[in-house]
Design a protein around this motif. Structure first.
Motif, mmCIF file in Angstrom:
data_model
loop_
_atom_site.group_PDB
_atom_site.id
_atom_site.type_symbol
_atom_site.label_atom_id
_atom_site.label_comp_id
_atom_site.label_asym_id
_atom_site.label_seq_id
_atom_site.Cartn_x
_atom_site.Cartn_y
_atom_site.Cartn_z
ATOM 1 N N PHE A 72 0.829 -1.201 0.000
ATOM 2 C CA PHE A 72 0.000 0.000 0.000
ATOM 3 C C PHE A 72 0.868 1.257 0.000
ATOM 4 O O PHE A 72 0.565 2.247 -0.684
ATOM 5 N N LEU A 73 1.983 1.199 0.724
ATOM 6 C CA LEU A 73 2.899 2.344 0.759
ATOM 7 C C LEU A 73 3.570 2.555 -0.591
ATOM 8 O O LEU A 73 3.832 3.699 -0.986
ATOM 9 N N LEU A 74 3.837 1.466 -1.311
ATOM 10 C CA LEU A 74 4.416 1.621 -2.645
ATOM 11 C C LEU A 74 3.435 2.332 -3.577
ATOM 12 O O LEU A 74 3.831 3.196 -4.369
ATOM 13 N N ILE A 75 2.155 1.991 -3.472
ATOM 14 C CA ILE A 75 1.130 2.692 -4.256
ATOM 15 C C ILE A 75 1.124 4.178 -3.891
ATOM 16 O O ILE A 75 1.015 5.042 -4.768
ATOM 17 N N ALA A 76 1.262 4.460 -2.598
ATOM 18 C CA ALA A 76 1.272 5.851 -2.137
ATOM 19 C C ALA A 76 2.457 6.620 -2.729
ATOM 20 O O ALA A 76 2.353 7.816 -3.025
ATOM 21 N N VAL A 77 3.589 5.947 -2.902
ATOM 22 C CA VAL A 77 4.746 6.574 -3.549
ATOM 23 C C VAL A 77 4.410 6.951 -4.987
ATOM 24 O O VAL A 77 4.656 8.075 -5.441
ATOM 25 N N PHE A 78 3.812 6.012 -5.720
ATOM 26 C CA PHE A 78 3.505 6.249 -7.137
ATOM 27 C C PHE A 78 2.436 7.323 -7.323
ATOM 28 O O PHE A 78 2.330 7.902 -8.403
ATOM 29 N N ALA A 79 1.657 7.566 -6.276
ATOM 30 C CA ALA A 79 0.634 8.614 -6.344
ATOM 31 C C ALA A 79 1.183 9.978 -5.939
ATOM 32 O O ALA A 79 0.517 10.995 -6.135
ATOM 33 N N GLY A 80 2.375 10.005 -5.349
ATOM 34 C CA GLY A 80 2.922 11.255 -4.841
ATOM 35 C C GLY A 80 2.359 11.624 -3.486
ATOM 36 O O GLY A 80 2.506 12.755 -3.029
#
Length: 324
Positions: A72-80
């Motif tokens: 989930f944190l990796l997704i948050a990275v890709f979203a900025g």
């Protein structure tokens, strides 16, 4: 402190510290520190070799939630939404847990979950995301957080997904849910009943999960300008999408046909609504309008599932890590 750092702290507070991921970390970290490799391998072994019950089954759920949190944190990275690379403390934690042999075997071999491998690679290689993020990617992620909250906090969906993942509840498992969806009579009885057996929860969980998929499709379509984010969101759910396709794809036509028949029967629909409202239906309640809406939602859901259960959604992420 920058907004992205504050965002990370808020995600950690809501999804890690107050939830099962923190228990998963405490468990696995303790087993690693005590050099109990054999115990960790046994805990995370393939369920086909032996059955898991009680505390052991709960501990496996904790592990799943921990891996899911890192993803989930990796997704948050890709979203900025959070910084473009993991901070040192997070990276050390992920490296310790996700690169440990027994854990790697769990998510790569026993229960393949591609996004977990990408998350581990992103952390181990100290990668920094260089793709575009802006207000629109943040909006998409915030909507995704809300959608994910629904998925994580609904007991019926929990039961259905657990059944997809080989869990039995007493005498009921996923085969009983399938039998109920294939029979108009059984489905009507479950939908209009006040009984909340595990079977009823599994059936309602399927209905709610298809609704989630429809909402996810809308979100995915809005993310066309952010293919890495779009792909990561899809991969987050890939494990259960694969289970859904493997166990239920051949029954979708008859299941949705029976659901439409149920919703299109005014008497059955009224009984269902009264059950949901516990007989306290508002006097001005518009049954017909809701019934028509429900029929359309179910009709659309079958197309939405076909749209979502397409493995090509994983390709953007695959290409990104190959290039990196």
């Amino acid at each position: 402190m920058e907004n992205t750092d504050r965002n990370y702290d808020s995600l950690k507070a809501e999804f890690y510290e107050k939830k099962m991921p923190s228990k998963g970390f405490e468990l696995i970290n303790q087993l690693i520190l005590e050099n109990r490799k054999i115990d960790l391998y046994a805990l995370l072994d393939d369920h086909k070799k032996r059955s898991y019950y009680g505390l052991e089954l709960q501990q496996r759920f904790w592990t799943d939630e921990l891996i899911g949190y890192y993803n989930f944190l990796l997704i948050a990275v890709f979203a900025g939404f959070i910084p473009r690379k993991f901070n040192n403390d997070l990276r050390q934690e992920i490296n310790k847990i996700m690169s440990y042999e027994a854990v790697v075997e769990y998510y790569r071999i026993n229960y393949p979950y591609k996004l977990a491998g990408y998350t581990c690679e992103f952390s181990l290689n100290e990668m920094e995301y260089n793709g575009e993020t802006n207000e629109e990617s943040l909006r998409i992620f915030n909507e995704y957080i809300s959608l994910n909250r629904f998925l994580k906090n609904d007991d019926d969906v929990d039961v259905f997904l657990a059944m997809l993942d080989y869990v039995s509840y007493g005498e009921y498992d996923i085969s009983d849910v399938i039998k109920s969806l294939k029979s108009f009579e059984k489905l009507s009885q479950i939908i209009t009943s006040k009984d909340k057996s595990a079977l009823a929860q599994g059936v309602w969980g399927f209905i709610k999960y298809t609704s989630f998929i429809s909402q996810l499709r809308t979100l995915m379509e809005s993310a066309d300008d952010f293919p890495i984010l779009q792909s990561a969101i899809w991969l987050y759910h890939e494990y259960y999408f694969n289970r859904l396709q493997m166990k239920m794809k051949s029954f979708f036509d008859i299941a949705f046909f029976n659901l439409e028949r149920t919703m299109n029967n005014e008497l059955l629909f009224k009984e269902m609504v009264e059950g949901l409202y516990n007989q306290n239906v508002p006097e001005d309640f518009n049954y017909k309008e809701l019934m028509e809406f429900s029929i359309k939602e179910i009709s659309d859901a079958k197309d939405d599932i076909s749209y979502i259960l397409n493995e090509n959604w994983s390709l953007a992420m695959e290409d990104y890590f190959k290039e990196s």
